[in-house]
Design an enzyme around this catalytic site. Structure first.
Site, short mmCIF file in Angstrom:
data_model
loop_
_atom_site.label_atom_id
_atom_site.label_comp_id
_atom_site.label_asym_id
_atom_site.label_seq_id
_atom_site.Cartn_x
_atom_site.Cartn_y
_atom_site.Cartn_z
N TYR A 143 0.82 -1.21 0.00
CA TYR A 143 0.00 0.00 0.00
C TYR A 143 0.86 1.27 0.00
CZ TYR A 143 -4.05 -2.97 1.03
OH TYR A 143 -5.04 -3.92 0.98
N LYS A 192 2.99 -15.50 2.43
CA LYS A 192 2.89 -16.27 1.19
C LYS A 192 4.33 -16.64 0.79
CE LYS A 192 0.39 -17.81 -2.27
NZ LYS A 192 -0.49 -18.98 -2.10
N ASP A 224 -3.65 -18.04 1.81
CA ASP A 224 -4.83 -18.69 1.23
C ASP A 224 -5.38 -19.75 2.18
OD1 ASP A 224 -2.31 -19.72 0.68
OD2 ASP A 224 -2.90 -20.73 -1.16
N ASP A 248 -5.43 -6.61 5.91
CA ASP A 248 -6.61 -5.87 5.48
C ASP A 248 -7.74 -6.84 5.14
OD1 ASP A 248 -8.30 -3.93 4.54
OD2 ASP A 248 -7.14 -3.43 2.76
N ASP A 252 -11.10 -8.27 7.77
CA ASP A 252 -12.50 -8.11 7.37
C ASP A 252 -13.22 -9.46 7.37
OD1 ASP A 252 -12.47 -5.41 7.17
OD2 ASP A 252 -12.95 -5.29 5.04
#
Ligand code: NAD
Length: 356
Positions: A143, A192, A224, A248, A252
């Site tokens: 980001y 990852k 994942d 992020d 959620d």
């Protein structure tokens, strides 16, 4: 002189309504546990745009920096939706996080017993109670990395970069290990590392930091797999630490497992004691001014502030216990169930105070 100085950023929409209830509860907690609070208010978001032309006035940053902690309601609304990106209320949010050096975002995903049916996950999968803490890196990674557009093979293309330095990873890992030590001493690192070099450095560094915390059981999941495990068996998690982008998304997902957006708190921490505490929901312009907003996410954010910035763990626990007790009988419309008593925003604040 008061024991603590708190800056209030009430913001827009339901922001002022819910922050007022949180202040009431904080004052009541102070009376009970013997500390006093001095408040200062500052503008952020749409209200700041209306008053000063910018979403984050310098004065707001100065006031926040001079305080022990900050309570934020929510910002934004349709009135400011057509402004250019850098002048929108949300730019104020990113700005204040950067200005205060808030690099660690803590998002608890908790189901209060009486609200079990609010979760979209079956009861037998949730098991007992859900209590996950996601620690998300907030000021680095993709980001904030270099990005751009170019032409590749005659076609327009775009790129973003994920980069982390070892000190950035070390400091977020330490926040997560410290939290795990205060909870069930179990930390899941999510990355990852099977594909990304930045994740391999992330994992190596987390393992290095783990040597300082021999009591914490550390395991690693690819992002994942973690996304699947959160739905398949959320009870396996205690503290999760991860990068900005993965955090992020996963936070959620975890908040939806808890079910109710009006109940979830969050904290953003800096190197020092200063933190910013806010509900995860937005300014809910559809119900602003109606007196029906659920103030509990903000009240629970105050509990987090007492625990992580003001070193008042007993006061924090008292608020959480009072909220759980009130929920056995009373509900705001967003979490209403048959057989319960429906109350508004202010009444809910009063009930928590009474229970304290
Ligand atoms: P939202 O979270 O404001 O609302 C989503 C839905 O949940 C609405 O139906 C709302 O009424 C309900 N809801 C939210 N909080 C509630 C509460 N405490 N009690 C009862 N019901 C509640 O999300 P949105 O509608 O996507 O966004 C509205 C505005 O908020 C936008 O301008 C958005 O940019 C902004 N926003 C701000 C923040 C923040 O300040 N941190 C976060 C998200 C969105």
């Amino acid at each position: 002189m008061a024991d603590y100085k708190i800056t209030l950023l009430k913001g827009d929409g339901i922001g002022p309504e819910i922050v007022n209830q949180a202040v009431k509860v904080l004052d009541k907690t102070g009376e009970k546990f013997g500390f006093s609070i001095e408040y200062d208010e500052a503008l952020l978001g749409g209200c700041a745009i209306d008053a000063t032309g910018v979403p984050l006035p310098d004065e707001t940053v100065e006031k926040c920096k001079a305080s022990d902690s900050v309570i934020l309601g929510a910002v934004g609304g349709p009135k400011w939706d057509t402004l250019p990106g850098n002048l929108r209320p949300e730019a104020g949010l990113l700005g204040i996080r950067g200005a205060l050096g808030l690099f660690a975002n803590l998002r608890p995903s908790v189901i209060f017993g009486p609200l079990k049916s609010a979760s979209p996950i079956k009861d037998e999968i949730i098991g007992g109670n859900l209590d996950i803490m996601i620690v998300r890196e907030l000021t680095g990674g993709i980001y904030f990395g270099e990005r751009g557009r170019k032409e590749v093979g005659g076609h327009p293309a775009a790129w973003d970069t994920e980069m982390y330095t070892v000190p950035e990873i070390e400091r977020i890992a330490k926040v997560a290990f410290d939290l795990a030590m205060k909870r069930n001493k179990k930390l899941t690192n999510v990355d990852k590392a099977n594909v990304l070099e930045s994740s391999r450095l992330w994992r190596e560094t987390v393992i290095k930091v783990s040597k300082e915390y021999p009591e914490v059981e550390l395991n690693h999941l690819y992002v994942d797999n973690c996304a699947m495990q959160l739905v398949r068996n959320p009870g396996q998690f205690d503290v999760i630490v991860t990068s900005n982008i993965f955090g992020d998304i996963l936070s959620d997902e975890a908040s939806m497992i808890a079910g109710s957006i009006g109940m979830l708190a969050s904290a953003s921490l800096s190197d020092g004691k200063l933190g910013l505490y806010e509900p995860i929901h937005g300014s809910a312009p559809d119900i602003a001014g109606l007196g029906i907003a659920n103030p509990l996410a903000t009240i629970l954010s105050v509990a987090m502030m007492l625990r992580y910035s003001l070193d008042q763990p007993k006061a924090a626990q008292a608020i959480e216990t009072a909220v759980a007790k009130v929920l056995e009988t009373y509900r705001t419309p967003d979490i209403f169930e048959e057989g319960m008593k429906k109350v508004g925003c202010e009444e809910m604040g009063d009930l928590v105070c009474k229970e304290l």
